[in-house]
Write a protein that holds these residues in place. Structure first.
Motif, PDB file in Angstrom:
ATOM      1  N   ALA A  31      39.399  44.133  42.643  1.00 22.03           N
ATOM      2  CA  ALA A  31      39.510  43.498  43.961  1.00 22.03           C
ATOM      3  C   ALA A  31      38.391  42.473  44.147  1.00 22.03           C
ATOM      4  O   ALA A  31      37.440  42.675  44.904  1.00 22.03           O
ATOM      5  CB  ALA A  31      39.472  44.546  45.066  1.00 22.03           C
ATOM      6  N   VAL A  32      38.525  41.367  43.438  1.00 20.29           N
ATOM      7  CA  VAL A  32      37.512  40.312  43.455  1.00 20.29           C
ATOM      8  C   VAL A  32      38.120  39.046  44.048  1.00 20.29           C
ATOM      9  O   VAL A  32      39.342  38.913  44.189  1.00 20.29           O
ATOM     10  CB  VAL A  32      36.973  40.037  42.042  1.00 20.29           C
ATOM     11  N   VAL A  33      37.251  38.120  44.402  1.00 22.38           N
ATOM     12  CA  VAL A  33      37.715  36.838  44.945  1.00 22.38           C
ATOM     13  C   VAL A  33      38.650  36.171  43.937  1.00 22.38           C
ATOM     14  O   VAL A  33      38.347  36.081  42.736  1.00 22.38           O
ATOM     15  CB  VAL A  33      36.518  35.923  45.252  1.00 22.38           C
ATOM     16  N   GLY A  34      39.820  35.739  44.406  1.00 24.43           N
ATOM     17  CA  GLY A  34      40.772  35.052  43.559  1.00 24.43           C
ATOM     18  C   GLY A  34      41.908  35.915  43.053  1.00 24.43           C
ATOM     19  O   GLY A  34      42.880  35.394  42.499  1.00 24.43           O
ATOM     20  N   VAL A  35      41.816  37.252  43.241  1.00 20.54           N
ATOM     21  CA  VAL A  35      42.901  38.104  42.774  1.00 20.54           C
ATOM     22  C   VAL A  35      43.997  38.164  43.841  1.00 20.54           C
ATOM     23  O   VAL A  35      43.721  38.144  45.042  1.00 20.54           O
ATOM     24  CB  VAL A  35      42.408  39.520  42.419  1.00 20.54           C
ATOM     25  N   ASN A  36      45.232  38.211  43.398  1.00 18.02           N
ATOM     26  CA  ASN A  36      46.378  38.296  44.298  1.00 18.02           C
ATOM     27  C   ASN A  36      46.714  39.760  44.559  1.00 18.02           C
ATOM     28  O   ASN A  36      46.661  40.590  43.640  1.00 18.02           O
ATOM     29  CB  ASN A  36      47.588  37.586  43.669  1.00 18.02           C
ATOM     30  N   LEU A  37      47.050  40.093  45.803  1.00 18.36           N
ATOM     31  CA  LEU A  37      47.427  41.466  46.128  1.00 18.36           C
ATOM     32  C   LEU A  37      48.592  41.947  45.275  1.00 18.36           C
ATOM     33  O   LEU A  37      48.671  43.130  44.925  1.00 18.36           O
ATOM     34  CB  LEU A  37      47.793  41.581  47.608  1.00 18.36           C
ATOM     35  N   LEU A  38      49.498  41.042  44.933  1.00 20.94           N
ATOM     36  CA  LEU A  38      50.641  41.442  44.119  1.00 20.94           C
ATOM     37  C   LEU A  38      50.209  41.855  42.713  1.00 20.94           C
ATOM     38  O   LEU A  38      50.838  42.726  42.102  1.00 20.94           O
ATOM     39  CB  LEU A  38      51.661  40.304  44.052  1.00 20.94           C
ATOM     40  N   ASP A  39      49.121  41.272  42.215  1.00 22.47           N
ATOM     41  CA  ASP A  39      48.600  41.690  40.912  1.00 22.47           C
ATOM     42  C   ASP A  39      48.017  43.102  40.990  1.00 22.47           C
ATOM     43  O   ASP A  39      48.137  43.885  40.043  1.00 22.47           O
ATOM     44  CB  ASP A  39      47.540  40.712  40.418  1.00 22.47           C
ATOM     45  N   LEU A  40      47.395  43.432  42.121  1.00 23.59           N
ATOM     46  CA  LEU A  40      46.885  44.791  42.302  1.00 23.59           C
ATOM     47  C   LEU A  40      48.035  45.786  42.390  1.00 23.59           C
ATOM     48  O   LEU A  40      47.960  46.890  41.829  1.00 23.59           O
ATOM     49  CB  LEU A  40      46.016  44.862  43.556  1.00 23.59           C
ATOM     50  N   GLU A  41      49.099  45.414  43.081  1.00 25.28           N
ATOM     51  CA  GLU A  41      50.294  46.274  43.147  1.00 25.28           C
ATOM     52  C   GLU A  41      50.861  46.510  41.751  1.00 25.28           C
ATOM     53  O   GLU A  41      51.201  47.646  41.391  1.00 25.28           O
ATOM     54  CB  GLU A  41      51.337  45.633  44.061  1.00 25.28           C
ATOM     55  N   LEU A  42      50.941  45.464  40.938  1.00 27.98           N
ATOM     56  CA  LEU A  42      51.483  45.607  39.585  1.00 27.98           C
ATOM     57  C   LEU A  42      50.576  46.477  38.711  1.00 27.98           C
ATOM     58  O   LEU A  42      51.061  47.255  37.883  1.00 27.98           O
ATOM     59  CB  LEU A  42      51.679  44.237  38.943  1.00 27.98           C
ATOM     60  N   TYR A  43      49.267  46.339  38.901  1.00 23.57           N
ATOM     61  CA  TYR A  43      48.331  47.200  38.167  1.00 23.57           C
ATOM     62  C   TYR A  43      48.597  48.672  38.492  1.00 23.57           C
ATOM     63  O   TYR A  43      48.698  49.520  37.584  1.00 23.57           O
ATOM     64  CB  TYR A  43      46.889  46.836  38.523  1.00 23.57           C
ATOM     65  N   VAL A  44      48.718  48.992  39.781  1.00 32.09           N
ATOM     66  CA  VAL A  44      48.959  50.378  40.185  1.00 32.09           C
ATOM     67  C   VAL A  44      50.319  50.849  39.665  1.00 32.09           C
ATOM     68  O   VAL A  44      50.451  51.966  39.146  1.00 32.09           O
ATOM     69  CB  VAL A  44      48.883  50.520  41.715  1.00 32.09           C
TER      70      VAL A  44
END
Length: 259
Positions: A31-44
């Motif tokens: 969760a760093v500057v420049g990351v998209n929330l959708l990328d975090l969803e895909l990671y999970v």
């Protein structure tokens, strides 16, 4: 009906809890500057699939939501605090992000939440996050045999009031075990010595959440994302906890080596 779990069943929840804690640690790291929330969803989503776990959120359709939830993690930014739908948003410097995750493994659930800051934190945001963490620690300490749910709720409220934060009681903690939400509501304010008695085998999710300057909330047009009514920043921290004869055990505590 409240179901008390055996030591063997709590051990199975401990496995799920370790996994939830490890995935949330991964979200925090990413969760760093420049990351998209959708990328975090895909990671999970990928982590859940790799482990053979089952998301408690996917297709979740309670009375308060709008249609089935079609994501595996709740991601809430800044004034959003609960049930945030991941969407096409890139984290900016200073954004406050809450990630809330619940899964089952082999039929046993665990639920936890963290709040973190992307980039440069505002000291007042850090103070708010610390207050939820301190409230959670106080509530966990109260979750022991001989006490009651009111003692857990009162411990949360005491920390909030001391820090100067108002408390909303519409959403709070809950029982957990075979499913994400079982009987027992655990409000974030209460009276000591009142409510359901705590006994060994009880498993609960405790989740203090505060907004800086209001106890009122509003819901986005998406029907899910809950925000502070005045737009002030928010924070949310949660653990799954087992009441044992020896005292409370946090089942979603961070562990070294992953899960």
């Amino acid at each position: 009906m409240v179901e008390l779990k055996s030591p063997a069943e709590i051990a199975r929840m401990r496995v799920t809890g370790a996994f939830v804690a490890d995935v949330l640690a991964g979200v925090r790291e990413r969760a760093v500057v420049g990351v998209n929330l959708l990328d975090l969803e895909l990671y999970v989503r990928d982590r859940i699939a790799e482990r053979g776990a089952v998301s408690c959120y996917w297709d979740y359709a309670p009375s308060f939501g709008r249609g089935p939830f079609r994501n595996t993690v709740c991601l809430s930014v800044n004034d959003a605090v609960l049930h945030g739908l991941p969407f096409d948003y890139v984290l900016r410097d200073g954004d406050v992000l809450t990630a809330d995750l619940a899964v089952t493994i082999d039929g046993w659930a665990a639920d936890a939440a963290i709040t973190t800051v992307a980039g440069t934190p505002d000291p007042e945001d850090l103070r708010l996050i610390r207050a939820t963490e301190e409230a959670l620690a106080a509530a966990v300490a109260a979750a022991r045999p001989g006490n009651r749910i009111g003692d857990v709720s009162a411990a949360i409220e005491a920390v909030a009031r001391a820090a100067g934060y108002p408390v909303n009681t519409e959403y709070g903690g809950h029982g957990i075990g075979r499913t994400m939400h079982e009987d027992l509501h655990i409000p974030n304010a209460g009276r000591p010595g009142r409510g359901y008695p705590l006994r060994p085998g009880l498993t609960i999710a405790i989740e203090p959440w505060f907004a800086r300057t209001t106890d009122r909330i509003v819901t986005d047009p998406d029907g899910w994302t809950i925000r502070s009514a005045d737009g002030s920043r928010t924070a949310h921290t949660e653990h799954t906890v087992a009441v044992t004869a020896e005292g409370p055990e946090i089942l979603t505590a961070a562990r070294t080596g992953g899960a």
